[in-house]
Design a protein around this motif. Structure first.
Motif, mmCIF file in Angstrom:
data_model
loop_
_atom_site.group_PDB
_atom_site.id
_atom_site.type_symbol
_atom_site.label_atom_id
_atom_site.label_comp_id
_atom_site.label_asym_id
_atom_site.label_seq_id
_atom_site.Cartn_x
_atom_site.Cartn_y
_atom_site.Cartn_z
ATOM 1 N N CYS A 129 0.775 -1.289 0.014
ATOM 2 C CA CYS A 129 -0.073 0.062 0.159
ATOM 3 C C CYS A 129 1.013 1.073 0.114
ATOM 4 C CB CYS A 129 -0.888 0.069 1.160
ATOM 5 S SG CYS A 129 -2.038 1.484 1.290
ATOM 6 N N VAL A 130 0.656 2.132 -1.180
ATOM 7 C CA VAL A 130 1.384 3.386 -1.030
ATOM 8 C C VAL A 130 0.781 4.628 -1.035
ATOM 9 C CG1 VAL A 130 3.336 4.509 -2.565
ATOM 10 C CG2 VAL A 130 3.149 2.138 -2.614
ATOM 11 N N PRO A 131 0.739 5.559 -0.292
ATOM 12 C CA PRO A 131 0.099 6.671 -0.134
ATOM 13 C C PRO A 131 0.654 7.278 -1.455
ATOM 14 C CG PRO A 131 1.012 6.312 1.898
ATOM 15 C CD PRO A 131 1.630 5.421 1.258
ATOM 16 N N MET A 132 -0.415 8.340 -2.161
ATOM 17 C CA MET A 132 -0.113 8.869 -3.195
ATOM 18 C C MET A 132 0.870 10.079 -2.827
ATOM 19 S SD MET A 132 -3.808 9.484 -5.158
ATOM 20 C CE MET A 132 -4.691 7.868 -5.660
ATOM 21 N N ARG A 133 0.850 10.540 -1.605
ATOM 22 C CA ARG A 133 1.822 11.749 -1.389
ATOM 23 C C ARG A 133 3.361 11.216 -1.693
ATOM 24 N NH1 ARG A 133 -0.401 10.302 3.532
ATOM 25 N NH2 ARG A 133 1.025 9.426 4.929
ATOM 26 N N GLU A 134 3.399 9.818 -1.442
ATOM 27 C CA GLU A 134 4.639 9.259 -1.591
ATOM 28 C C GLU A 134 5.308 8.941 -2.871
ATOM 29 O OE1 GLU A 134 5.246 5.963 1.238
ATOM 30 O OE2 GLU A 134 4.684 7.188 2.874
ATOM 31 N N VAL A 135 4.526 9.243 -3.821
ATOM 32 C CA VAL A 135 4.641 8.906 -5.431
ATOM 33 C C VAL A 135 5.332 10.179 -6.016
ATOM 34 C CG1 VAL A 135 3.767 8.007 -7.470
ATOM 35 C CG2 VAL A 135 2.878 7.109 -5.416
ATOM 36 N N GLU A 136 6.458 9.786 -6.403
ATOM 37 C CA GLU A 136 6.937 11.199 -7.264
ATOM 38 C C GLU A 136 6.477 11.249 -8.656
ATOM 39 O OE1 GLU A 136 11.499 12.497 -8.878
ATOM 40 O OE2 GLU A 136 11.428 11.460 -7.104
ATOM 41 N N SER A 137 6.232 9.991 -9.238
ATOM 42 C CA SER A 137 5.730 9.995 -10.619
ATOM 43 C C SER A 137 5.501 8.726 -10.897
ATOM 44 C CB SER A 137 6.922 10.728 -11.707
ATOM 45 O OG SER A 137 8.046 9.776 -11.849
ATOM 46 N N ALA A 138 4.784 8.544 -12.287
ATOM 47 C CA ALA A 138 4.716 7.237 -12.810
ATOM 48 C C ALA A 138 5.049 7.347 -14.123
ATOM 49 C CB ALA A 138 3.007 6.953 -12.890
ATOM 50 N N PHE A 139 5.782 6.313 -14.731
ATOM 51 C CA PHE A 139 6.296 6.260 -16.036
ATOM 52 C C PHE A 139 6.269 4.809 -16.434
ATOM 53 C CE2 PHE A 139 9.450 4.725 -13.324
ATOM 54 C CZ PHE A 139 10.148 3.540 -13.871
ATOM 55 N N LEU A 140 6.070 4.974 -18.260
ATOM 56 C CA LEU A 140 5.872 3.634 -18.504
ATOM 57 C C LEU A 140 7.077 2.911 -19.124
ATOM 58 C CD1 LEU A 140 3.220 1.906 -19.705
ATOM 59 C CD2 LEU A 140 3.630 3.223 -21.847
ATOM 60 N N ALA A 158 11.983 10.495 -2.443
ATOM 61 C CA ALA A 158 13.199 10.306 -1.544
ATOM 62 C C ALA A 158 13.990 9.258 -1.873
ATOM 63 C CB ALA A 158 12.679 10.250 -0.105
ATOM 64 N N GLY A 159 14.141 8.801 -3.147
ATOM 65 C CA GLY A 159 14.834 7.671 -3.729
ATOM 66 C C GLY A 159 14.534 6.232 -3.018
ATOM 67 N N ARG A 160 13.246 6.071 -2.697
ATOM 68 C CA ARG A 160 12.860 4.841 -1.982
ATOM 69 C C ARG A 160 12.424 3.760 -2.989
ATOM 70 N NH1 ARG A 160 8.593 6.898 2.350
ATOM 71 N NH2 ARG A 160 8.453 8.501 0.727
ATOM 72 N N GLY A 161 12.861 3.852 -4.118
ATOM 73 C CA GLY A 161 12.805 2.879 -5.342
ATOM 74 C C GLY A 161 11.705 2.996 -6.233
ATOM 75 N N GLN A 162 11.232 2.026 -6.817
ATOM 76 C CA GLN A 162 10.116 1.786 -7.775
ATOM 77 C C GLN A 162 9.458 0.744 -7.711
ATOM 78 O OE1 GLN A 162 12.233 1.780 -11.667
ATOM 79 N NE2 GLN A 162 13.210 3.609 -11.390
ATOM 80 N N VAL A 163 8.082 0.717 -7.920
ATOM 81 C CA VAL A 163 7.123 -0.144 -7.730
ATOM 82 C C VAL A 163 6.340 -0.580 -9.045
ATOM 83 C CG1 VAL A 163 5.006 -1.155 -6.407
ATOM 84 C CG2 VAL A 163 6.686 0.573 -5.348
ATOM 85 N N GLN A 164 6.508 -1.835 -9.713
ATOM 86 C CA GLN A 164 5.569 -2.009 -10.786
ATOM 87 C C GLN A 164 4.054 -2.279 -10.467
ATOM 88 O OE1 GLN A 164 7.652 -4.614 -13.679
ATOM 89 N NE2 GLN A 164 5.661 -5.842 -13.725
ATOM 90 N N VAL A 165 3.351 -1.896 -11.089
ATOM 91 C CA VAL A 165 1.775 -2.034 -10.559
ATOM 92 C C VAL A 165 1.204 -2.692 -11.681
ATOM 93 C CG1 VAL A 165 1.962 -0.110 -9.000
ATOM 94 C CG2 VAL A 165 1.518 0.268 -11.301
ATOM 95 N N ALA A 166 1.328 -2.434 -12.930
ATOM 96 C CA ALA A 166 0.626 -3.104 -14.001
ATOM 97 C C ALA A 166 1.552 -3.472 -15.191
ATOM 98 C CB ALA A 166 -0.466 -2.210 -14.620
ATOM 99 N N THR A 167 1.127 -4.788 -15.802
ATOM 100 C CA THR A 167 1.831 -5.230 -17.004
ATOM 101 C C THR A 167 0.662 -5.502 -18.261
ATOM 102 O OG1 THR A 167 3.487 -6.199 -15.659
ATOM 103 C CG2 THR A 167 3.287 -6.916 -17.873
ATOM 104 N N GLY A 168 1.109 -5.300 -19.377
ATOM 105 C CA GLY A 168 0.108 -5.398 -20.447
ATOM 106 C C GLY A 168 0.400 -4.514 -21.709
#
Length: 208
Positions: A129-140, A158-168
C-alpha cells in the motif's frame, strides 16, 4: 468499464495472451491482469497447491508405515519427517494460494495505491500500500520488442525505489498512465488549475 474504453479499442491484449481490464468503483478504480483460464501462471499455481497438499498428506500418512523402516528410533524419525513434510507443504500451499496475478487499486477517497495478489479463484491478498503523497511520478517502461508487454511503474519520493503496478499492452498502459498521472496530482493543485482555467476567459473578456 473496460480498459479498452480508455484506449478506444475493442480489446487490449499482448501476444502473450495478457489482457488488462479497468473497473470503476465508488472509491476509485481497479486495474486487473486478465489471462486465459489455462495459462502458464494458473497452471503453476494449481500444481504448487497440489504439491503442497500432497506433502501435508504424506506428513501424516508416513505414521502408518512400519516402524522398522525408520531405523533405531522410529518415533523421532517420524516426528522429524512429519515436521519437515508438513511445514514445507503448508508453505508451498500458502505461497500458491496468494496468487500470481497482480491487481492494482487506485483509491481516490483515501488517496492511496494498493497492489494485490489475485489467485485463479478470484481471491485477493494485499501486497503493498503506497500513499499517493509518497509517489514522485509514474512512467511507462516500454518493451524491447513489440511481442512483449509493457510495464507501468511508480517512482517513489526520496529515492525509495520503484514499484511495478501493471503489465500489459503498451497502448492501453499509455492511456492508464495519463489517467493515473492526473489522479496523482494533489487535490489543491487540481482546484487551482480548474480555477485558473475559469478565470482566464473571464479576464480575457474584460481586457477586450
Amino acid at each position: 468499464m473496460a480498459l479498452a474504453d480508455l484506449a478506444g479499442q475493442k480489446d487490449q491484449s499482448t501476444p502473450s495472451g495478457m489482457t488488462l481490464s479497468l473497473k470503476d468503483t465508488a472509491w476509485g478504480y481497479i486495474v486487473q491482469e486478465e489471462r486465459d483460464r489455462f495459462d502458464r501462471e494458473s497452471a503453476v499455481e494449481a500444481a504448487a497447491r497440489f504439491l503442497g497438499l500432497i506433502l501435508v498428506i504424506c506428513a501424516y500418512g508416513q505414521w502408518l508405515l512400519p516402524s522398522a523402516m525408520f531405523g533405531a528410533d522410529p518415533l523421532a524419525s517420524k516426528a522429524v519427517l512429519s515436521f519437515f513434510l508438513g511445514s514445507t507443504g503448508a508453505a508451498i500451499y500458502w505461497f500458491a494460494s496468494r496468487g500470481m496475478h497482480t491487481e492494482f487499486h487506485v483509491d481516490l477517497t483515501r488517496r492511496e495505491l494498493r497492489i494485490h495478489n489475485r489467485n485463479s479463484r478470484g481471491q485477493t491478498r494485499l501486497q503493498k500500500c503506497v500513499p499517493m503523497r509518497e509517489v514522485e511520478s509514474a512512467f511507462l517502461r516500454r518493451p524491447p520488442t513489440r511481442d512483449m508487454p509493457a510495464h507501468l511503474v511508480l517512482r517513489l519520493r526520496a529515492g525509495r525505489g520503484q514499484v511495478q503496478v501493471a503489465t500489459g499492452d503498451e497502448e492501453a498502459l499509455t492511456q492508464l498512465h495519463k489517467r493515473l498521472s492526473q489522479d496523482l496530482r494533489p487535490t489543491r493543485e487540481k482546484l487551482e488549475d480548474r480555477l485558473y482555467r475559469t478565470q482566464v476567459p473571464f479576464m480575457s473578456r474584460r481586457a477586450s
